[in-house]
Scaffold this motif. Sequence first.
Motif, PDB file in Angstrom:
ATOM      1  N   CYS A 204       0.839  -1.197   0.000  1.00  0.00           N
ATOM      2  CA  CYS A 204       0.000   0.000   0.000  1.00  0.00           C
ATOM      3  C   CYS A 204       0.874   1.248   0.000  1.00  0.00           C
ATOM      4  O   CYS A 204       1.743   1.415   0.861  1.00  0.00           O
ATOM      5  N   GLU A 206      -0.073   4.268   0.388  1.00  0.00           N
ATOM      6  CA  GLU A 206      -0.547   5.254   1.356  1.00  0.00           C
ATOM      7  C   GLU A 206       0.219   5.143   2.675  1.00  0.00           C
ATOM      8  O   GLU A 206       0.610   6.126   3.264  1.00  0.00           O
ATOM      9  N   CYS A 207       0.431   3.918   3.128  1.00  0.00           N
ATOM     10  CA  CYS A 207       1.033   3.699   4.441  1.00  0.00           C
ATOM     11  C   CYS A 207       2.388   3.012   4.342  1.00  0.00           C
ATOM     12  O   CYS A 207       2.984   2.686   5.362  1.00  0.00           O
ATOM     13  N   CYS A 226      -4.735   2.613   8.306  1.00  0.00           N
ATOM     14  CA  CYS A 226      -4.689   3.137   6.942  1.00  0.00           C
ATOM     15  C   CYS A 226      -6.026   2.840   6.245  1.00  0.00           C
ATOM     16  O   CYS A 226      -6.434   1.696   6.148  1.00  0.00           O
ATOM     17  N   CYS A 229      -5.883   0.625   2.802  1.00  0.00           N
ATOM     18  CA  CYS A 229      -5.687  -0.831   2.797  1.00  0.00           C
ATOM     19  C   CYS A 229      -6.363  -1.490   3.989  1.00  0.00           C
ATOM     20  O   CYS A 229      -6.160  -2.669   4.239  1.00  0.00           O
TER      21      CYS A 229
HETATM   22 ZN   LIG Z   1      -2.194   1.237   3.683  1.00  0.00          ZN
END
Ligand SMILES: [Zn+2]
Length: 403
Positions: A204, A206-207, A226, A229
């Motif tokens: 992921c 994002e994280c 997050c 995910c």
């Molecule tokens: Zn994530």
Amino acid sequence: MPTTPQQKDYYATLGIKRTATPDEIRKAFRKLARKYHPDVNPNNKKAEEKFKEISEANDILSDEKKRKVFDQFGFYSDNIDPAAAAAAARGGYGAGPGAGPRGGPQEVPFDFGGFDFSDFQTQTGQRPPSAQQESSWGGFRDIFSGMFSGQKQRGAQAGTDLEYKVTVDFWTAVRGGTTRLQIQRQETCPTCKGKASTGSVQVCAECGGTGQVTQMGGQMKFNIQCPRCSGTGKLQSACPTCYGEGTVARAETIDFRVKPGTRDGQRIRLAGKGNSGTNGGAPGDLYLIIKSGTHPVFERSGDNILVSVPVTVSEAALGAKIEVPTVDGRAQLKIPPGTQSGQKLRMRERGVPSAANESIRGDQIVTVDIVVPQLRDERSKEILREFAKLNPEDPRTAIWEKV
Ligand SMILES: [Zn+2]
Ligand SMILES: [Zn+2]
């Protein structure tokens, strides 16, 4: 520990002012939803992402309470009580955006809604109030897992059963046969084979694969799972065909066998023909409830056939062999001499084969319906007058005896 500040501006996402009315929010969302809906953008990942973003923005802004939280903190979490959080912020223990996080996510109970209390601890020397909000964390998780499909952490789920009422005609129910029926059922998605996601598993972005992100809300810092995910750290695209459901609704034509002797109201079970399961879950069953059609001559009573047959006066009086209809065609029936109107004559094993046991067959019950002749010629009248003289008994004697 990831500290990706993730400031989303839901107002910008929907292209509306911060002062937008609920009506303006609704209109803005609908306009964008029409543009980015996966149905009109098949296999378009960008549109899919955009659609998720506007859905999320709408979810928050169209809810008065959630919107208040967002307005105050710049993001939304189910676990934030606007009043309490505002008071806490005024209390001044929140860390500024530059403060480094102390303690790890392990020390910060996630079931406390993702608040990062590491700074709170340092300043007050106290542990945060005991985590009693476990259930509300679940709610938070649900919100995001619903929005970001593809990471649903669900195992095999069995499909549900289906039930349909089917009318079969009289003869199909009696003799058996195949009947066709159109049903609507959830089928395993042909694209993802029921896995709900497609493509390879990726870290992921994002994280960074950790499953957590930090958000700044005013003076406070929050570690949250997050949302991209759902805390798994992995991403897989939601299947574009089933939108991450694993199943798709399909109309299906089912040909099914009706056993000879199927009764009205009988249930037929077609194993595995219900809704498909997901992630390898077993399919449900399809239940068909039979409504049997009627016939102008034959009436069914379980496995028996009831039929009313007209008989002449002389046939009834003298006795006769007459032809009567049965479900197998014409058959001979002996009318005994002196048969009365309304009398019932049983024709053994001339009824319907039992659906439960092929070797058993019902009977046909014939109700005698004596037809009185309309006399048109003098000769017939003469004969009957003579007949009356020869048979002077009063058929009402028995009645008078009982009155
Ligand atoms: Zn994530
Ligand atoms: Zn699919």
